[in-house]
Design a protein around this motif. Sequence first.
Motif, mmCIF file in Angstrom:
data_model
loop_
_atom_site.group_PDB
_atom_site.id
_atom_site.type_symbol
_atom_site.label_atom_id
_atom_site.label_comp_id
_atom_site.label_asym_id
_atom_site.label_seq_id
_atom_site.Cartn_x
_atom_site.Cartn_y
_atom_site.Cartn_z
ATOM 1 N N GLY A 8 0.819 -1.211 0.000
ATOM 2 C CA GLY A 8 0.000 0.000 0.000
ATOM 3 C C GLY A 8 0.847 1.252 0.000
ATOM 4 N N PHE A 9 1.956 1.238 0.760
ATOM 5 C CA PHE A 9 2.842 2.392 0.803
ATOM 6 C C PHE A 9 3.472 2.645 -0.567
ATOM 7 C CE2 PHE A 9 3.400 2.172 5.572
ATOM 8 C CZ PHE A 9 2.869 3.430 5.784
ATOM 9 N N SER A 10 3.968 1.602 -1.204
ATOM 10 C CA SER A 10 4.649 1.798 -2.482
ATOM 11 C C SER A 10 3.680 2.244 -3.562
ATOM 12 C CB SER A 10 5.354 0.507 -2.910
ATOM 13 O OG SER A 10 4.414 -0.541 -3.114
ATOM 14 N N ASP A 11 2.451 1.707 -3.556
ATOM 15 C CA ASP A 11 1.449 2.138 -4.536
ATOM 16 C C ASP A 11 1.105 3.609 -4.328
ATOM 17 O OD1 ASP A 11 1.500 -0.438 -5.396
ATOM 18 O OD2 ASP A 11 -0.482 -0.990 -4.636
ATOM 19 N N ALA A 12 0.946 4.016 -3.063
ATOM 20 C CA ALA A 12 0.652 5.419 -2.778
ATOM 21 C C ALA A 12 1.807 6.317 -3.220
ATOM 22 C CB ALA A 12 0.377 5.610 -1.286
ATOM 23 N N LEU A 13 3.049 5.831 -3.024
ATOM 24 C CA LEU A 13 4.214 6.601 -3.446
ATOM 25 C C LEU A 13 4.199 6.836 -4.950
ATOM 26 C CD1 LEU A 13 7.027 7.836 -2.898
ATOM 27 C CD2 LEU A 13 7.977 5.539 -3.235
ATOM 28 N N VAL A 14 3.874 5.802 -5.715
ATOM 29 C CA VAL A 14 3.844 5.930 -7.171
ATOM 30 C C VAL A 14 2.766 6.914 -7.602
ATOM 31 C CG1 VAL A 14 3.352 4.707 -9.315
ATOM 32 C CG2 VAL A 14 4.800 3.650 -7.579
ATOM 33 N N ILE A 15 1.566 6.785 -7.041
ATOM 34 C CA ILE A 15 0.443 7.628 -7.456
ATOM 35 C C ILE A 15 0.698 9.086 -7.097
ATOM 36 C CG2 ILE A 15 -2.008 8.087 -7.065
ATOM 37 C CD1 ILE A 15 -2.292 5.029 -6.596
ATOM 38 N N LEU A 16 1.120 9.336 -5.852
ATOM 39 C CA LEU A 16 1.363 10.709 -5.435
ATOM 40 C C LEU A 16 2.585 11.292 -6.142
ATOM 41 C CD1 LEU A 16 0.637 10.397 -1.612
ATOM 42 C CD2 LEU A 16 -0.851 11.321 -3.398
ATOM 43 N N GLY A 17 3.566 10.433 -6.415
ATOM 44 C CA GLY A 17 4.719 10.912 -7.171
ATOM 45 C C GLY A 17 4.336 11.336 -8.572
ATOM 46 N N PRO A 46 3.004 -3.776 -14.365
ATOM 47 C CA PRO A 46 3.564 -5.133 -14.405
ATOM 48 C C PRO A 46 4.286 -5.462 -15.705
ATOM 49 C CG PRO A 46 1.170 -5.173 -14.634
ATOM 50 C CD PRO A 46 1.533 -3.778 -14.265
ATOM 51 N N PHE A 47 4.015 -4.698 -16.774
ATOM 52 C CA PHE A 47 4.712 -4.933 -18.036
ATOM 53 C C PHE A 47 5.859 -3.958 -18.261
ATOM 54 C CE2 PHE A 47 0.231 -6.249 -18.839
ATOM 55 C CZ PHE A 47 0.471 -7.610 -18.921
ATOM 56 N N GLY A 48 6.078 -3.042 -17.294
ATOM 57 C CA GLY A 48 7.181 -2.093 -17.380
ATOM 58 C C GLY A 48 8.274 -2.465 -16.401
ATOM 59 N N LEU A 49 8.562 -1.548 -15.462
ATOM 60 C CA LEU A 49 9.599 -1.831 -14.466
ATOM 61 C C LEU A 49 9.220 -2.984 -13.548
ATOM 62 C CD1 LEU A 49 10.641 1.796 -13.415
ATOM 63 C CD2 LEU A 49 11.861 0.222 -14.937
ATOM 64 N N GLY A 50 7.927 -3.294 -13.466
ATOM 65 C CA GLY A 50 7.491 -4.400 -12.625
ATOM 66 C C GLY A 50 8.101 -5.732 -13.025
ATOM 67 N N THR A 51 8.472 -5.871 -14.285
ATOM 68 C CA THR A 51 9.083 -7.128 -14.737
ATOM 69 C C THR A 51 10.505 -7.302 -14.194
ATOM 70 O OG1 THR A 51 9.901 -6.050 -16.762
ATOM 71 C CG2 THR A 51 7.728 -7.095 -16.860
ATOM 72 N N LEU A 52 11.106 -6.228 -13.696
ATOM 73 C CA LEU A 52 12.496 -6.291 -13.232
ATOM 74 C C LEU A 52 12.613 -6.393 -11.714
ATOM 75 C CD1 LEU A 52 13.984 -3.468 -15.513
ATOM 76 C CD2 LEU A 52 13.918 -5.938 -15.959
ATOM 77 N N VAL A 53 11.481 -6.482 -11.008
ATOM 78 C CA VAL A 53 11.526 -6.512 -9.551
ATOM 79 C C VAL A 53 12.301 -7.721 -9.052
ATOM 80 C CG1 VAL A 53 10.114 -6.746 -7.463
ATOM 81 C CG2 VAL A 53 9.427 -5.162 -9.274
ATOM 82 N N GLY A 54 12.193 -8.856 -9.744
ATOM 83 C CA GLY A 54 12.928 -10.055 -9.334
ATOM 84 C C GLY A 54 14.425 -9.861 -9.364
ATOM 85 N N GLN A 55 14.931 -9.107 -10.372
ATOM 86 C CA GLN A 55 16.368 -8.862 -10.458
ATOM 87 C C GLN A 55 16.808 -7.659 -9.618
ATOM 88 O OE1 GLN A 55 14.381 -9.134 -13.277
ATOM 89 N NE2 GLN A 55 14.890 -11.298 -13.643
ATOM 90 N N GLN A 56 15.939 -6.669 -9.481
ATOM 91 C CA GLN A 56 16.251 -5.464 -8.715
ATOM 92 C C GLN A 56 15.150 -5.241 -7.667
ATOM 93 O OE1 GLN A 56 19.036 -3.777 -9.116
ATOM 94 N NE2 GLN A 56 19.728 -4.965 -10.901
ATOM 95 N N PRO A 57 15.263 -5.837 -6.491
ATOM 96 C CA PRO A 57 14.180 -5.756 -5.490
ATOM 97 C C PRO A 57 13.798 -4.333 -5.087
ATOM 98 C CG PRO A 57 15.786 -7.434 -4.900
ATOM 99 C CD PRO A 57 16.375 -6.685 -6.044
ATOM 100 N N TRP A 58 14.732 -3.380 -5.178
ATOM 101 C CA TRP A 58 14.413 -2.012 -4.774
ATOM 102 C C TRP A 58 13.338 -1.386 -5.662
ATOM 103 C CZ3 TRP A 58 15.176 1.920 -8.264
ATOM 104 C CH2 TRP A 58 16.005 1.638 -9.351
ATOM 105 N N LEU A 59 13.170 -1.934 -6.879
ATOM 106 C CA LEU A 59 12.130 -1.410 -7.768
ATOM 107 C C LEU A 59 10.724 -1.672 -7.231
ATOM 108 C CD1 LEU A 59 13.542 -2.393 -11.283
ATOM 109 C CD2 LEU A 59 13.364 -0.095 -10.301
ATOM 110 N N TYR A 60 10.620 -2.584 -6.272
ATOM 111 C CA TYR A 60 9.317 -2.892 -5.679
ATOM 112 C C TYR A 60 8.661 -1.640 -5.101
ATOM 113 C CZ TYR A 60 5.989 -4.769 -2.269
ATOM 114 O OH TYR A 60 4.868 -5.027 -1.537
#
Length: 591
Positions: A8-17, A46-60
């Motif tokens: 919830g925090f990360s989703d809010a960060l994306v939207i407000l950002g 999920p089809f953009g940076l979301g595909t790289l979360v497995g390799q770069q966890p900070w992108l979560y």
Amino acid sequence: MLTLSNSGFSDALVILGAAGLVIPAFARFRISPIIGFILVGVLVGPFGLGTLVGQQPWLYYITISDAHSIEPFAEFGIILLLFSIGLELSFKRLWSMRTAVFGVGAAELVGAGLVLAAVLYATGLSTGGAIGLGLALSLSSTALVLPIAGTTSAVGRAAFAMLLFEDLALVPIIFTLGALAPNASADGWISLGRTLGYGAVTVAILFIGGRFLLPRMFGQAARTKSPELFLAASLLVVIAASLATSAAGLSPIVGALIAGLLIAETEYHGEVEAITAPFKGLALGVFLITVGMRLDLGFVASNWAALLGATMLVMVVKSAVTTGLLKLSGARTGVAAETGVLMASPSETTLIVLGVAGAAGLILPATAAFWTTVTAIGLTATPLLAKAGQVISGAIDRQAKHEDHSVAIDEAGPGAVVIGFGRVGRTVADMLRRHGLPYLGVDADIDNVNAARREGYKVLFGDVTRTELVDQLKLGHAKALVLTMDDPVLTVRLAKRVRGWVPDLPIIARARDANHAAELYRAGVSDAVPETLESSLQLSEAVLVDMGIAVGPVIASIHGMRDEMRKSIKEAGGLDREPRIRRLRSGDVPA
């Protein structure tokens, strides 16, 4: 200890950002915020940076991990949009649109749906699948079209009538597709009739109950002088109405529209509109982010030819059908063409109908996925379609038989140029004519121009947002420039531009209120006339005369008061811009 979900925090960060950083950046480069929100959805989905979360966890933390979790907020944005549209309408205006809604609106939906269904059937789809897809793709986006076109312009009125019918027809379309399913029974049509009956009763209850309850409820909220309570009451009304129509089987946006209409009939509609506007904008931004998240760029790259062809097919068919029907209904050619192009893309409700068609077995999952991508592409292109429609409409209007630039512009030099030839512009022209002074009127509405010319006014058709037209007005030889347009932003922008070109030209501008007048003075106008100031002075004059004060002293005092108020506006420089809802908190403004 209080714990909250990191998701919830990360989703809010994306939207407000997106709202606080990305959108102002797009606005700086004069790119539509609509495109900005959609591109954010593509990037962080999920089809953009979301595909790289497995390799770069900070992108979560800067991606939206669950696309479905924000969809309720997107739906709420559409509900608030219809609610705000209802606030701008009235029952009288809505009733006057009944022919356009149930005439042109119905013909547009059925006509475009049948043409698209015929083309899709020819490609090998079943009859039910072709009808379902045709109806889904014939829908246009309320969430994007109305914020672009508004509801007061000729294009906005035409678009709103058709969009309103589409919103009303959504539930019958869903039940019809259920009845067309391969395993459907006769119960589908019975359920449709039952739903329409329940819906009619619910709408009647909302209308009757709202007329009695809403003025009292908002009156109590206003007496508390608490903006929080006023906001809570506003959201309560729109959510309750949406839930009521949803429970009856209708679309929740029908309830939101009714709630807006009911509040529009009260004296509190301006306050409600102001306090809910930020929520509407942010929620619509969430909706646009969900649109971008549906775009799989890999799928688009591998199937670009088919997707492009399908998107163009939908846009051409819908544009042609809409333009033709509006032209047959008597609309001006430029308005019909601009509305047709603006309405050419599919809708957010297309995604709902596609899901229903897939669940009913009318189309395969792969087919639904393909047309979902087409819909997302079409929604992304809507701002571009709006610009294209304006260009096409302008080209058509410039070729109108009543247009004659050279003669009117040659006569403009010695006199005044009046930009905006509605009610206010005509009054200014009447006074200039009464004193034998030459003038030239300019207006972007060809119907206004033609009507004024028939009545003997000297009026030029043209859009002052085009720099070349302003250059042709020869303002360096004019004695005065009068700005009477309804658009406050355009008035300020044009005043700044002309003042930079012609430093000594008297510029007199119509202002919406004192704050707008102060902004116009900073832009360089010689005199700004706030509508609120003049109406209050005229009212004072009538009161004093009716109470027996001699006309001479009254006129002198009115002139003195006008000078004092204009001086205070110039000195304040528009610094007192505290929102009304904030003043309500301190109790300075009576409810």
